[in-house]
Design an enzyme around this catalytic site. Sequence first.
Site, mmCIF file in Angstrom:
data_model
loop_
_atom_site.group_PDB
_atom_site.id
_atom_site.type_symbol
_atom_site.label_atom_id
_atom_site.label_comp_id
_atom_site.label_asym_id
_atom_site.label_seq_id
_atom_site.Cartn_x
_atom_site.Cartn_y
_atom_site.Cartn_z
ATOM 1 N N ARG A 1 57.785 -83.194 27.252
ATOM 2 C CA ARG A 1 57.581 -83.039 25.810
ATOM 3 C C ARG A 1 56.186 -82.551 25.456
ATOM 4 O O ARG A 1 55.911 -82.281 24.284
ATOM 5 C CB ARG A 1 57.824 -84.379 25.100
ATOM 6 C CG ARG A 1 59.206 -84.948 25.297
ATOM 7 C CD ARG A 1 59.353 -86.254 24.541
ATOM 8 N NE ARG A 1 60.581 -86.938 24.897
ATOM 9 C CZ ARG A 1 60.942 -88.123 24.422
ATOM 10 N NH1 ARG A 1 60.151 -88.751 23.567
ATOM 11 N NH2 ARG A 1 62.076 -88.684 24.798
ATOM 12 N N GLU B 1 59.685 -91.816 34.883
ATOM 13 C CA GLU B 1 60.183 -90.591 34.258
ATOM 14 C C GLU B 1 59.118 -90.029 33.334
ATOM 15 O O GLU B 1 58.741 -90.665 32.341
ATOM 16 C CB GLU B 1 61.456 -90.888 33.468
ATOM 17 C CG GLU B 1 61.998 -89.691 32.705
ATOM 18 C CD GLU B 1 63.159 -90.034 31.787
ATOM 19 O OE1 GLU B 1 63.338 -89.335 30.769
ATOM 20 O OE2 GLU B 1 63.888 -91.014 32.081
ATOM 21 N N LYS C 1 72.944 -90.728 32.087
ATOM 22 C CA LYS C 1 72.054 -91.364 31.129
ATOM 23 C C LYS C 1 72.845 -91.600 29.847
ATOM 24 O O LYS C 1 73.559 -90.705 29.388
ATOM 25 C CB LYS C 1 70.852 -90.464 30.858
ATOM 26 C CG LYS C 1 69.952 -90.930 29.718
ATOM 27 C CD LYS C 1 68.781 -89.982 29.533
ATOM 28 C CE LYS C 1 67.912 -90.399 28.364
ATOM 29 N NZ LYS C 1 66.692 -89.573 28.245
ATOM 30 N N THR D 1 63.677 -85.213 29.588
ATOM 31 C CA THR D 1 63.805 -84.176 28.563
ATOM 32 C C THR D 1 64.008 -82.805 29.211
ATOM 33 O O THR D 1 63.415 -81.809 28.808
ATOM 34 C CB THR D 1 62.600 -84.159 27.604
ATOM 35 O OG1 THR D 1 62.213 -85.508 27.296
ATOM 36 C CG2 THR D 1 62.973 -83.491 26.289
#
Length: 222
Positions: free
Chosen positions: A45, A41, A129, A69
Amino acid sequence: MTSVLDLAPAAPVVPVVVIEDAADAVPLARALVAGGLRAIEVTLRTPAALGAIRAVADEVPEAVVGAGTVVSAACVAAAAGAGARFLVSPGWTDALLDAMRDSGVPFLPGVSTASEVVALLERGVKDMKFFPAEAAGGVPYLRSLAGPLPQARFCPTGGISLASAASYLSLPNVPCVGGTWMLPADALATRDWKRVESLAREAAALARRDRRPGPVLRDRSR
């Protein structure tokens, strides 16, 4: 739609990667794959994130690279366009959920409360998640959810370490965990890919040793 938890490879540890320099993406991904962690993953960011996803998707075909994110429809479109094979969000809204679903890319929306879990189940989403895992109640909280909501499966992320990962993986509703412990800052700063590979191998071995019977994670790209 194929679930993220079915798309991921067999070892149920997903490295959560923050890439500052897109040039590091391919050697880092190769180190993780060599250590046995093929689902990666890359969090959105940094400005380098999309280029990193594109590079891994193009040059490391044995990796299953996804985007983390993911917080807006624009993030969904950009990640899918870069070649992300799964999407992970820290939380969810109806608009974000619709965008992820419409993308055709498997996704994991983030939750931290029972109400959010129930709301997703009402929308037909069973795989989620759990974030931030340790701050939101950790293993005891997920164990408590397994009784009334056994249909929900979680990939907990946030504050998980090598020492605590086994406790999460022992739960019947946790097929995988996400973590950063195999990506220490000093190793990334010095580009010590051998150390990353060694730590990834340690994480993969823990997963094989401590995983309990449950859903099999498969890479359906082949």
